[in-house]
Design an enzyme around this catalytic site. Structure first.
Site, PDB file in Angstrom:
ATOM      1  N   LYS A  83       0.857  -1.192   0.000  1.00  0.00           N
ATOM      2  CA  LYS A  83       0.000   0.000   0.000  1.00  0.00           C
ATOM      3  C   LYS A  83       0.894   1.244   0.000  1.00  0.00           C
ATOM      4  CE  LYS A  83      -4.393   0.909   2.244  1.00  0.00           C
ATOM      5  NZ  LYS A  83      -5.105   0.817   3.513  1.00  0.00           N
TER       6      LYS A  83
HETATM    7  C1  E4P Z   1      -8.435   1.700   3.380  1.00  0.00           C
HETATM    8  O1  E4P Z   1      -7.638   0.921   2.937  1.00  0.00           O
HETATM    9  C2  E4P Z   1      -8.300   2.387   4.669  1.00  0.00           C
HETATM   10  O2  E4P Z   1      -7.679   1.508   5.566  1.00  0.00           O
HETATM   11  C3  E4P Z   1      -9.604   2.754   5.295  1.00  0.00           C
HETATM   12  O3  E4P Z   1     -10.698   2.402   4.494  1.00  0.00           O
HETATM   13  C4  E4P Z   1      -9.660   4.131   5.862  1.00  0.00           C
HETATM   14  O4  E4P Z   1     -10.926   4.331   6.450  1.00  0.00           O
HETATM   15  P1  E4P Z   1     -11.241   5.466   7.527  1.00  0.00           P
HETATM   16  O5  E4P Z   1     -11.505   6.724   6.794  1.00  0.00           O
HETATM   17  O6  E4P Z   1     -12.476   4.967   8.222  1.00  0.00           O
HETATM   18  O7  E4P Z   1     -10.043   5.552   8.427  1.00  0.00           O
END
Ligand code: E4P
Length: 214
Positions: A83
């Site tokens: 990522k």
């Molecule tokens: C995606 O890969 C992220 O980990 C996640 O969806 C972020 O979500 P949030 O805005 O609830 O922190």
């Protein structure tokens, strides 16, 4: 639409995987920090629980650091997807990973132009964060529509991974638009199966079943 679970809590992953509906997992530094465990230990354990793409994020913000971490994540497990943040350095790292056959998930995407850049860089997944856009009075799902349209216009292979999902309507809208993947918190996965009429109907069936002669 593929279902990923958005968590670093292995108990949640185990419970969701038991339902047989989980195709992959996304993690991020904030989710892992809540566990109090080492990132690599959490990812190794998740790889044992789910046989699908497991996103693990780099912690560096410069190109060299991201590439060093990308190579480390690649060696942890074949299912690990690296990522990378949607920054100029992150896009450069995405391009380099793509050339080396390393799967990537480009995260922190908040605009269609950013998503276009990620696809051109060869990202495996793009993660537009819809809940965080809704939080600032923008329309997160409109971004998903635009990205899906752009990727279809040009036949990009990059998969649209709907992230920052907050409630079941987000999942429904993502599926109606035709997103490839939705990464969903455990609480929302649980909510998806629930309906008060299902509970009331089942209670009535159970009650009436007692009246059936045996
Ligand atoms: C995606 O890969 C992220 O980990 C996640 O969806 C972020 O979500 P949030 O805005 O609830 O922190």
């Amino acid at each position: 639409m593929k279902f990923f679970i958005d968590t670093a809590d292995v108990k949640e992953i185990r419970d969701a995987a038991d339902m047989g509906l989980i195709d992959g997992v996304t993690t991020n530094p904030s989710l892992v920090a809540k566990t109090g465990r080492k990132y690599v230990d959490v990812v190794r354990e998740i790889c044992e629980l789910v046989d699908g793409p497991i996103s693990a994020e780099v912690l560096s913000t410069d190109y060299e650091g991201m590439m060093r971490e990308a190579l480390e994540w690649r060696d942890v497990h074949a299912n690990v997807v690296v990522k990378l943040p949607l920054t100029p350095d992150g896009l450069k790292a995405t391009r380099a990973c793509s050339k080396q056959g390393i799967a990537t998930n480009v995260t922190l995407c908040f605009s269609a132009n950013q998503a276009l850049l990620a696809a051109k860089a060869g990202a495996t997944y793009i993660s537009p964060f819809i809940g965080r856009l809704d939080d600032i009075s923008e329309d997160g799902m409109d971004l998903i529509s635009k990205v899906v349209t752009i990727y279809r216009n040009y036949d990009f292979d990059t998969e649209v991974l709907v992230a920052s999902v907050r409630h079941p309507v987000h999942v429904l809208q993502a599926a109606l638009i035709g997103a490839d993947v939705c990464t969903i918190p455990f609480k929302v996965i649980d909510q998806l199966a629930k309906h008060p009429l299902t509970d009331a109907g089942l209670a009535k069936f159970v009650e009436d079943a007692r009246k059936i002669p045996r």
